[in-house]
Design a protein around this motif. Structure first.
Motif, PDB file in Angstrom:
ATOM      1  N   TRP A   3      -9.175  -7.064  -3.250  1.00 36.84           N
ATOM      2  CA  TRP A   3     -10.534  -7.487  -3.520  1.00 36.84           C
ATOM      3  C   TRP A   3     -10.666  -8.861  -2.895  1.00 36.84           C
ATOM      4  N   ILE A   4     -11.802  -9.167  -2.303  1.00 35.87           N
ATOM      5  CA  ILE A   4     -12.021 -10.474  -1.697  1.00 35.87           C
ATOM      6  C   ILE A   4     -13.295 -11.067  -2.259  1.00 35.87           C
ATOM      7  N   GLU A  50     -13.691 -21.619  -1.041  1.00 38.68           N
ATOM      8  CA  GLU A  50     -12.392 -20.949  -1.063  1.00 38.68           C
ATOM      9  C   GLU A  50     -12.562 -19.440  -1.063  1.00 38.68           C
ATOM     10  N   ILE A  51     -11.689 -18.762  -0.342  1.00 41.83           N
ATOM     11  CA  ILE A  51     -11.673 -17.306  -0.301  1.00 41.83           C
ATOM     12  C   ILE A  51     -10.462 -16.851  -1.102  1.00 41.83           C
ATOM     13  N   ILE A  52     -10.699 -15.966  -2.066  1.00 37.41           N
ATOM     14  CA  ILE A  52      -9.651 -15.523  -2.973  1.00 37.41           C
ATOM     15  C   ILE A  52      -9.382 -14.041  -2.749  1.00 37.41           C
ATOM     16  N   PRO A  91      -4.990  -8.440  -5.185  1.00 37.84           N
ATOM     17  CA  PRO A  91      -4.550  -7.067  -4.914  1.00 37.84           C
ATOM     18  C   PRO A  91      -5.260  -6.080  -5.827  1.00 37.84           C
ATOM     19  N   LYS A  92      -5.717  -4.977  -5.248  1.00 37.11           N
ATOM     20  CA  LYS A  92      -6.353  -3.924  -6.036  1.00 37.11           C
ATOM     21  C   LYS A  92      -5.269  -3.199  -6.822  1.00 37.11           C
ATOM     22  N   ALA A  93      -5.607  -2.809  -8.030  1.00 40.43           N
ATOM     23  CA  ALA A  93      -4.660  -2.072  -8.869  1.00 40.43           C
ATOM     24  C   ALA A  93      -4.378  -0.723  -8.239  1.00 40.43           C
ATOM     25  N   PRO A  94      -3.159  -0.235  -8.380  1.00 41.49           N
ATOM     26  CA  PRO A  94      -2.856   1.082  -7.813  1.00 41.49           C
ATOM     27  C   PRO A  94      -3.692   2.172  -8.469  1.00 41.49           C
ATOM     28  N   GLY A  95      -4.111   3.129  -7.685  1.00 46.98           N
ATOM     29  CA  GLY A  95      -4.924   4.228  -8.183  1.00 46.98           C
ATOM     30  C   GLY A  95      -4.069   5.334  -8.778  1.00 46.98           C
TER      31      GLY A  95
END
Length: 90
Positions: A30-31, A39-41, A44-48
Protein backbone atom coordinates in the motif's frame (compact mmCIF):
# COMPACT_ATOMS: atom_id res chain seq x y z
CA UNK A 1 18.32 2.69 9.76
CA UNK A 2 18.81 5.31 7.06
CA UNK A 3 20.10 4.64 3.55
CA UNK A 4 19.86 6.11 0.06
CA UNK A 5 17.61 4.57 -2.58
CA UNK A 6 17.94 5.07 -6.33
CA UNK A 7 15.01 6.48 -8.27
CA UNK A 8 14.56 5.66 -11.95
CA UNK A 9 12.10 7.58 -14.12
CA UNK A 10 10.40 6.70 -17.37
CA UNK A 11 7.80 8.66 -19.28
CA UNK A 12 4.89 7.59 -17.05
CA UNK A 13 6.41 5.94 -13.96
CA UNK A 14 9.04 6.18 -11.28
CA UNK A 15 10.59 3.16 -9.61
CA UNK A 16 12.55 3.06 -6.38
CA UNK A 17 15.41 0.62 -6.07
CA UNK A 18 15.61 -0.38 -2.40
CA UNK A 19 19.07 -0.95 -0.93
CA UNK A 20 20.04 -4.14 0.96
CA UNK A 21 18.36 -4.37 4.33
CA UNK A 22 15.15 -2.74 3.11
CA UNK A 23 13.70 -5.75 1.25
CA UNK A 24 9.94 -6.23 1.57
CA UNK A 25 8.45 -9.65 2.21
CA UNK A 26 5.44 -8.94 0.03
CA UNK A 27 4.53 -8.92 -3.65
CA UNK A 28 2.56 -5.67 -3.29
CA UNK A 29 2.50 -2.67 -0.97
CA UNK A 30 0.00 0.00 0.00
CA UNK A 31 1.38 3.46 -0.76
CA UNK A 32 0.31 6.75 0.77
CA UNK A 33 1.66 10.27 0.86
CA UNK A 34 1.62 12.51 3.90
CA UNK A 35 0.36 15.78 2.43
CA UNK A 36 1.91 17.83 5.24
CA UNK A 37 5.47 16.46 5.13
CA UNK A 38 5.54 15.01 1.61
CA UNK A 39 6.76 11.67 2.97
CA UNK A 40 5.79 8.58 1.01
CA UNK A 41 4.98 5.55 3.16
CA UNK A 42 5.01 1.95 1.90
CA UNK A 43 3.13 -0.69 3.87
CA UNK A 44 3.31 -4.36 2.82
CA UNK A 45 -0.12 -5.73 1.92
CA UNK A 46 -1.27 -8.61 4.08
CA UNK A 47 -1.08 -11.99 2.40
CA UNK A 48 -4.32 -13.08 0.78
CA UNK A 49 -6.18 -16.37 1.24
CA UNK A 50 -4.35 -17.93 -1.72
CA UNK A 51 -0.91 -17.25 -0.23
CA UNK A 52 0.94 -19.40 2.26
CA UNK A 53 -0.30 -17.17 5.13
CA UNK A 54 -3.50 -19.18 5.51
CA UNK A 55 -1.59 -22.45 5.17
CA UNK A 56 0.70 -21.29 7.98
CA UNK A 57 -2.35 -20.77 10.19
CA UNK A 58 -3.57 -24.31 9.57
CA UNK A 59 -0.14 -25.71 10.34
CA UNK A 60 -0.06 -23.72 13.58
CA UNK A 61 -3.50 -25.05 14.57
CA UNK A 62 -2.36 -28.62 13.87
CA UNK A 63 0.74 -28.16 16.01
CA UNK A 64 -1.13 -26.60 18.96
CA UNK A 65 -4.79 -27.62 18.76
CA UNK A 66 -7.46 -25.77 20.70
CA UNK A 67 -8.62 -27.31 23.98
CA UNK A 68 -11.71 -29.51 23.76
CA UNK A 69 -13.72 -27.09 25.92
CA UNK A 70 -12.83 -24.02 23.79
CA UNK A 71 -16.43 -23.39 22.68
CA UNK A 72 -18.15 -24.88 25.71
CA UNK A 73 -20.88 -23.18 27.71
CA UNK A 74 -19.97 -19.91 29.38
CA UNK A 75 -21.21 -18.72 32.76
CA UNK A 76 -22.25 -15.26 31.60
CA UNK A 77 -25.46 -14.01 33.20
CA UNK A 78 -28.42 -13.72 30.88
CA UNK A 79 -29.31 -10.11 30.21
CA UNK A 80 -32.96 -9.16 30.42
CA UNK A 81 -33.97 -7.21 27.30
CA UNK A 82 -34.56 -3.57 28.07
CA UNK A 83 -37.45 -1.62 26.63
CA UNK A 84 -35.84 1.04 24.38
CA UNK A 85 -38.85 3.35 24.86
CA UNK A 86 -38.85 3.05 28.65
CA UNK A 87 -37.56 6.60 29.33
CA UNK A 88 -39.32 8.22 26.41
CA UNK A 89 -42.13 10.64 27.06
CA UNK A 90 -44.48 12.53 24.77
Amino acid sequence: MIATAKIRSTKHRQTVQLPPGFELAAAEVWIRKDETTGEIILTPKAPGPDSDGLQSLFILLDEAPLPADFLSERSNPVEVPRNPLEDWST
